[in-house]
Design a protein around this motif. Structure first.
Motif, PDB file in Angstrom:
ATOM      1  N   GLU A 173       0.829  -1.208   0.000  1.00 19.64           N
ATOM      2  CA  GLU A 173       0.000   0.000   0.000  1.00 19.64           C
ATOM      3  C   GLU A 173       0.861   1.254   0.000  1.00 19.64           C
ATOM      4  OE1 GLU A 173      -3.905   1.763   2.369  1.00 19.64           O
ATOM      5  OE2 GLU A 173      -3.141  -0.248   2.790  1.00 19.64           O
ATOM      6  N   ALA A 174       1.923   1.232   0.782  1.00 19.74           N
ATOM      7  CA  ALA A 174       2.829   2.381   0.833  1.00 19.74           C
ATOM      8  C   ALA A 174       3.506   2.608  -0.512  1.00 19.74           C
ATOM      9  CB  ALA A 174       3.877   2.175   1.925  1.00 19.74           C
ATOM     10  N   LEU A 175       3.723   1.520  -1.261  1.00 20.76           N
ATOM     11  CA  LEU A 175       4.388   1.605  -2.563  1.00 20.76           C
ATOM     12  C   LEU A 175       3.387   1.723  -3.714  1.00 20.76           C
ATOM     13  CD1 LEU A 175       7.076  -1.155  -1.897  1.00 20.76           C
ATOM     14  CD2 LEU A 175       7.474   1.316  -2.032  1.00 20.76           C
ATOM     15  N   ASP A 176       2.095   1.835  -3.366  1.00 18.80           N
ATOM     16  CA  ASP A 176       1.031   2.046  -4.350  1.00 18.80           C
ATOM     17  C   ASP A 176       0.916   0.874  -5.337  1.00 18.80           C
ATOM     18  OD1 ASP A 176      -1.112   3.555  -5.284  1.00 18.80           O
ATOM     19  OD2 ASP A 176       0.091   4.563  -6.815  1.00 18.80           O
ATOM     20  N   VAL A 177       1.023  -0.342  -4.801  1.00 23.68           N
ATOM     21  CA  VAL A 177       0.846  -1.543  -5.613  1.00 23.68           C
ATOM     22  C   VAL A 177      -0.550  -2.100  -5.341  1.00 23.68           C
ATOM     23  CG1 VAL A 177       1.653  -3.883  -6.084  1.00 23.68           C
ATOM     24  CG2 VAL A 177       3.300  -2.070  -5.553  1.00 23.68           C
ATOM     25  N   PRO A 178      -1.380  -2.293  -6.364  1.00 19.89           N
ATOM     26  CA  PRO A 178      -2.737  -2.790  -6.145  1.00 19.89           C
ATOM     27  C   PRO A 178      -2.740  -4.213  -5.565  1.00 19.89           C
ATOM     28  CG  PRO A 178      -2.497  -1.861  -8.354  1.00 19.89           C
ATOM     29  CD  PRO A 178      -1.119  -1.986  -7.783  1.00 19.89           C
ATOM     30  N   TYR A 179      -3.613  -4.427  -4.595  1.00 17.40           N
ATOM     31  CA  TYR A 179      -3.730  -5.764  -4.016  1.00 17.40           C
ATOM     32  C   TYR A 179      -5.156  -5.989  -3.525  1.00 17.40           C
ATOM     33  CZ  TYR A 179      -3.639  -3.792   0.733  1.00 17.40           C
ATOM     34  OH  TYR A 179      -3.932  -3.092   1.873  1.00 17.40           O
ATOM     35  N   VAL A 180      -5.481  -7.256  -3.324  1.00 23.39           N
ATOM     36  CA  VAL A 180      -6.768  -7.663  -2.762  1.00 23.39           C
ATOM     37  C   VAL A 180      -6.484  -8.663  -1.653  1.00 23.39           C
ATOM     38  CG1 VAL A 180      -8.908  -8.948  -3.171  1.00 23.39           C
ATOM     39  CG2 VAL A 180      -8.095  -7.312  -4.879  1.00 23.39           C
ATOM     40  N   ASP A 181      -7.105  -8.470  -0.513  1.00 26.18           N
ATOM     41  CA  ASP A 181      -6.971  -9.398   0.601  1.00 26.18           C
ATOM     42  C   ASP A 181      -8.274 -10.195   0.718  1.00 26.18           C
ATOM     43  OD1 ASP A 181      -6.439 -10.757   2.920  1.00 26.18           O
ATOM     44  OD2 ASP A 181      -5.991  -8.990   4.133  1.00 26.18           O
ATOM     45  N   LEU A 182      -8.211 -11.496   0.422  1.00 26.30           N
ATOM     46  CA  LEU A 182      -9.411 -12.336   0.474  1.00 26.30           C
ATOM     47  C   LEU A 182      -9.748 -12.797   1.893  1.00 26.30           C
ATOM     48  CD1 LEU A 182      -8.915 -14.679  -2.632  1.00 26.30           C
ATOM     49  CD2 LEU A 182     -10.329 -12.625  -2.478  1.00 26.30           C
ATOM     50  N   ARG A 183      -8.842 -12.618   2.829  1.00 24.50           N
ATOM     51  CA  ARG A 183      -9.061 -13.162   4.169  1.00 24.50           C
ATOM     52  C   ARG A 183     -10.330 -12.653   4.842  1.00 24.50           C
ATOM     53  NH1 ARG A 183      -3.465 -11.940   6.972  1.00 24.50           N
ATOM     54  NH2 ARG A 183      -3.748 -10.038   5.709  1.00 24.50           N
ATOM     55  N   PRO A 184     -10.637 -11.344   4.796  1.00 23.51           N
ATOM     56  CA  PRO A 184     -11.856 -10.881   5.457  1.00 23.51           C
ATOM     57  C   PRO A 184     -13.125 -11.530   4.897  1.00 23.51           C
ATOM     58  CG  PRO A 184     -10.415  -9.029   4.969  1.00 23.51           C
ATOM     59  CD  PRO A 184      -9.845 -10.212   4.262  1.00 23.51           C
ATOM     60  N   MET A 185     -13.136 -11.836   3.612  1.00 27.62           N
ATOM     61  CA  MET A 185     -14.312 -12.451   2.996  1.00 27.62           C
ATOM     62  C   MET A 185     -14.560 -13.847   3.558  1.00 27.62           C
ATOM     63  SD  MET A 185     -13.447 -11.314  -0.916  1.00 27.62           S
ATOM     64  CE  MET A 185     -12.859  -9.644  -1.265  1.00 27.62           C
ATOM     65  N   PHE A 186     -13.482 -14.569   3.833  1.00 31.73           N
ATOM     66  CA  PHE A 186     -13.624 -15.913   4.397  1.00 31.73           C
ATOM     67  C   PHE A 186     -13.922 -15.864   5.890  1.00 31.73           C
ATOM     68  CE2 PHE A 186     -11.609 -16.827   0.407  1.00 31.73           C
ATOM     69  CZ  PHE A 186     -12.070 -18.094   0.070  1.00 31.73           C
ATOM     70  N   GLU A 187     -13.389 -14.858   6.553  1.00 35.91           N
ATOM     71  CA  GLU A 187     -13.617 -14.736   7.992  1.00 35.91           C
ATOM     72  C   GLU A 187     -15.059 -14.367   8.314  1.00 35.91           C
ATOM     73  OE1 GLU A 187      -9.033 -13.172   8.808  1.00 35.91           O
ATOM     74  OE2 GLU A 187     -10.724 -11.763   8.776  1.00 35.91           O
ATOM     75  N   SER A 188     -15.717 -13.671   7.393  1.00 34.60           N
ATOM     76  CA  SER A 188     -17.081 -13.189   7.660  1.00 34.60           C
ATOM     77  C   SER A 188     -18.156 -14.028   6.982  1.00 34.60           C
ATOM     78  CB  SER A 188     -17.211 -11.728   7.209  1.00 34.60           C
ATOM     79  OG  SER A 188     -16.914 -11.598   5.821  1.00 34.60           O
ATOM     80  N   ASN A 189     -17.775 -15.153   6.391  1.00 39.91           N
ATOM     81  CA  ASN A 189     -18.751 -16.017   5.722  1.00 39.91           C
ATOM     82  C   ASN A 189     -18.548 -17.462   6.173  1.00 39.91           C
ATOM     83  OD1 ASN A 189     -20.274 -14.462   3.340  1.00 39.91           O
ATOM     84  ND2 ASN A 189     -18.195 -13.666   3.500  1.00 39.91           N
ATOM     85  N   GLY A 190     -19.545 -17.999   6.869  1.00 43.10           N
ATOM     86  CA  GLY A 190     -19.470 -19.380   7.316  1.00 43.10           C
ATOM     87  C   GLY A 190     -18.470 -19.571   8.444  1.00 43.10           C
TER      88      GLY A 190
END
Length: 402
Positions: A173-190
């Protein structure tokens, strides 16, 4: 003493000493067999009451080649041991608080954030090279089996994969590189642990399908790569569950007695599909429907806990370079996916969102990575790695290519 009496005597002695837990479970290869057999014995007060079922199991289900692994794992379970050391470095198995098992690094206490920050800077350099070639880049963090913010390992063992991923993403994020973190999606579903196999570190096909649903939406929102909604609708897929079919890489080290075995799910689309899956490095080409091309039915033809690997039903394995061409979506995006083993289960689904999906496994790839990518003329390069220190280490195998 004839064979029948010998087996009866052995069963009786095993039951009296408590050892039948090991033998019965290894015979039947699934949880619950011991309880059923024991109840029968207690009810009938006669070892012969369980003889027929046990003898049949001996003949049909006992894997004699791996008997000692089975018995050893059973002993570890009976004694309540949560860490099973292996003579092969890196194969030590730990039982999590959920009852599932996972490989652990007993020397992980020397973790520092420096390596994660270094990897992030290397990723930024890679993304900059792609940008100069007018190719966008996206890093995707997949969830690992040990949920962040929880203490699932036995006392005294530490896990730094999630901390490493957090540090890595903060630097991206500090280097302005796009990313997606899938962990929250799994933590909040099932239930989080339900997304992973009990005897293997990989996510289940259900989790890969869920990841694809979310990635399809993200690719549409960020890049305009539209995936028709009907493709990702669970109602447009048939699922077939193969019961007690999979003994994962951790399970193979300790046997089925220690933590049981896993079911395995086969996804089959109800809509028409046509794909070609080819690999110049592994010299194969497969054309047909989803289940005939990008999936490998031969990997699930028979149950073979120790010698089979049903996980490779999806994608076939970890190939250095392979391309999935979707003949039903010729105008879709061309995506290059830098992958590890988690992408085995994901890639066939993601290919339905593409015209071409080329996967590159940097652990095996030989050659000039940038030259290869530019030759493919992709609309996007993605990296999907798990939240683990080894995952990030694997990613930078391309530093040694030429």
């Amino acid at each position: 003493m004839n064979r029948r009496n010998t087996i009866t005597a052995v069963l009786f002695l095993l039951l009296m000493t408590g050892g039948l837990l090991l033998l019965a479970t290894s015979f039947f290869g699934r949880e619950g067999s011991f309880e059923t057999l024991l109840k029968t014995f207690v009810r009938e007060k006669d070892p012969s009451a369980v003889l027929e079922g046990a003898e049949s199991a001996i003949n049909q289900d006992l894997d004699r080649d791996h008997l000692f692994i089975q018995l050893y794992g059973g002993v570890q379970r009976i004694t309540g041991r949560r860490v099973v050391e292996d003579m092969v470095e890196g194969n030590t198995v730990a039982k999590l608080t959920t009852g599932a098992i996972n490989f652990v690094n007993v020397n992980a206490s020397d973790y520092t954030p420096d390596s994660a920050q270094l990897h992030a800077r290397q990723t930024a350099d890679f993304a900059e090279q792609l940008e100069e070639a007018d190719i966008p880049y996206l890093y995707v963090t997949a969830p690992q089996k040990i949920q962040r913010g929880t203490q699932m390992l036995p006392t005294g063992l530490m896990e730094f994969g999630n901390v490493c991923a957090d540090t890595f993403q903060a630097e991206l994020e500090a280097l302005d590189v796009p990313y997606v973190d899938l962990r929250p999606m799994f933590e909040s579903n099932g239930i989080y642990s339900g997304w992973f196999f009990n005897t293997d570190h990989h996510w289940k096909p259900e989790a890969a399908f869920f990841a694809w649903q979310n990635l399809a939406q993200i690719l549409d929102e960020r890049y305009g790569f539209h995936t028709p909604t009907y493709l990702t609708q669970p109602s447009n897929w048939t699922t077939t569950v193969l019961d007690d079919f999979f003994l994962g890489s951790q399970g193979k080290r300790v046997g089925s007695l220690y933590a049981g075995v896993d079911d395995f799910t086969i996804y089959t689309p109800k809509f028409e599909t046509s794909l070609t899956y080819s690999s110049p490095t592994s010299n194969f080409e497969r054309t047909g429907s989803f289940n005939e091309s990008v999936c490998f039915p031969e990997r699930v033809e028979e149950k073979d806990w120790f010698n089979g690997n049903p996980y490779t039903y999806y994608s076939g394995g970890d190939y250095a370079l392979a391309t999935m061409t979707n003949h039903k979506n010729p105008n879709g995006p061309r995506i290059v996916l830098l992958r590890e083993s988690f992408s085995c289960a994901l890639a066939p689904f993601l290919a339905l969102s593409c015209s071409e999906l080329t996967t590159i496994d940097l652990r095996h790839f030989q050659g000039d990575l940038m030259e290869t990518i530019e030759g493919l003329e992709p609309d996007l390069v993605m990296t999907l790695y798990t939240a683990s220190t080894t995952g990030l280490d694997n990613m930078f195998a391309f530093e040694g290519t030429e």
